[in-house]
Write an enzyme that holds these catalytic residues in place. Structure first.
Site, PDB file in Angstrom:
ATOM      1  N   CYS A  70       7.991  -1.149  -3.862  1.00  0.00           N
ATOM      2  CA  CYS A  70       6.909  -2.138  -3.836  1.00  0.00           C
ATOM      3  C   CYS A  70       7.361  -3.326  -4.687  1.00  0.00           C
ATOM      4  O   CYS A  70       7.590  -3.176  -5.896  1.00  0.00           O
ATOM      5  CB  CYS A  70       5.646  -1.502  -4.411  1.00  0.00           C
ATOM      6  SG  CYS A  70       4.266  -2.642  -4.609  1.00  0.00           S
ATOM      7  N   CYS A 179       7.780  -8.215   0.576  1.00  0.00           N
ATOM      8  CA  CYS A 179       6.767  -7.147   0.475  1.00  0.00           C
ATOM      9  C   CYS A 179       7.209  -6.098   1.480  1.00  0.00           C
ATOM     10  O   CYS A 179       7.509  -6.428   2.644  1.00  0.00           O
ATOM     11  CB  CYS A 179       5.388  -7.690   0.827  1.00  0.00           C
ATOM     12  SG  CYS A 179       4.143  -6.392   1.063  1.00  0.00           S
TER      13      CYS A 179
HETATM   14  N1  DGL Z   1       4.205  -3.075  -0.430  1.00  0.00           N
HETATM   15  C1  DGL Z   1       3.929  -3.866  -1.574  1.00  0.00           C
HETATM   16  C2  DGL Z   1       5.036  -4.849  -1.902  1.00  0.00           C
HETATM   17  O1  DGL Z   1       6.177  -4.632  -1.556  1.00  0.00           O
HETATM   18  C3  DGL Z   1       2.618  -4.523  -1.812  1.00  0.00           C
HETATM   19  C4  DGL Z   1       1.445  -4.463  -1.021  1.00  0.00           C
HETATM   20  C5  DGL Z   1       0.173  -4.597  -1.880  1.00  0.00           C
HETATM   21  O2  DGL Z   1      -0.253  -3.555  -2.354  1.00  0.00           O
HETATM   22  O3  DGL Z   1      -0.323  -5.701  -2.034  1.00  0.00           O
HETATM   23  O4  DGL Z   1       4.794  -5.837  -2.543  1.00  0.00           O
END
Ligand code: DGL
Length: 261
Positions: A70, A179
């Site tokens: 993430c 993301c």
């Molecule tokens: N998948 C996450 C990232 O790479 C974030 C998504 C979120 O929870 O806003 O930033």
């Protein structure tokens, strides 16, 4: 060897697949903090606390390494976490370095609000974007479209692109997916952008995990193992998440096993 993989939701499954290609022998445990997603709309302090709680969860599982799949949690929490972690912690960050090296022009970076305003991105840009060619664009709401896996999620994402991203595409010559949720739209984004090259940090994470666990440089990624099992824990809506994960992973042939959280 046991590896924990963590995201606010299912976006980080794209990172998990990259790791499974390079280190098929590892046993992976994926935790999706679905009770608190999206992280991108939270404060850095909140995301730090949630990431710390996820770390405790993996610590109790006895994993040998933790992958923060993430960008948002990495931005807010990886540095303080590393100071206290008893295992290697690998974070993911927007692949602006690779995009800038491959393209002479403007680079559009798509990420969450928190990643876009974070100090980590500012530092990364001071180091690699001295010509100020990266243009960050926060995409609130896009993560939720991927996460929902609703029957029309691709159409919803196409509409989002038309309204929110396409008008600002401008002279961009490359796109960075900052993301992990957006990685599930990689082919669509290539098409919608008229064929621009797309970059993300997933392979970089897998390679770093390999270096830390094997203490040598990795070769190229191989094929996914024939028997691939996702061991999934979710802090909310586990049954729905199982169905959504199966849908996202369909072409990989992975089985999804939900474990109690
Ligand atoms: N998948 C996450 C990232 O790479 C974030 C998504 C979120 O929870 O806003 O930033």
């Amino acid at each position: 060897m046991r590896v924990g993989v963590f995201d606010s939701g299912l976006g980080g499954l794209s990172t998990w697949l990259a790791c499974a290609r390079l280190l098929p022998e590892a046993e992976y445990f994926f935790f999706a903090d679905t009770a608190h997603a999206p992280y991108g709309d939270r404060s850095a302090d909140e995301v730090r606390q949630l990431t710390e709680a996820a770390y405790q969860h993996f610590s109790a599982l006895g994993v040998d390494a933790l992958v923060i799949a993430c960008n948002t949690a990495t931005s807010a929490a990886v540095a303080p976490l590393r100071q206290q972690a008893a295992m290697p912690v690998i974070g993911i960050e927007p692949a602006i370095k690779q995009a800038l090296a491959a393209s002479p022009g403007e680079v559009l970076l798509l990420a969450t609000e928190l990643t876009v305003r974070g100090e980590k991105l500012a530092r990364l840009r001071r180091e690699w974007d001295t010509e100020q060619r990266v243009r960050p664009l926060a995409c609130p709401g896009l993560m939720e479209i991927v996460e929902s896996q609703a029957a029309d999620w691709r159409q919803q994402a196409a509409a989002y692109w038309q309204h929110h991203v396409a008008p600002g595409l401008g002279a961009s010559q490359a796109i960075v997916l900052g993301c992990t949720h957006y990685c599930w739209l990689r082919e669509e984004i290539r098409t919608w952008s008229g064929g621009l090259p797309i970059f993300d940090g997933n392979d970089g994470v897998a390679r770093q995990l390999y270096r830390l666990l094997h203490r040598q440089e990795p070769g190229g990624p191989g094929a996914l193992p024939e028997e691939l099992v996702l061991r999934l824990r979710a802090s909310a809506a586990a049954t729905e998440k199982r169905a959504a994960a199966r849908q996202l992973l369909r072409s990989s042939g992975a089985e999804v096993e939900v474990l109690p959280y």
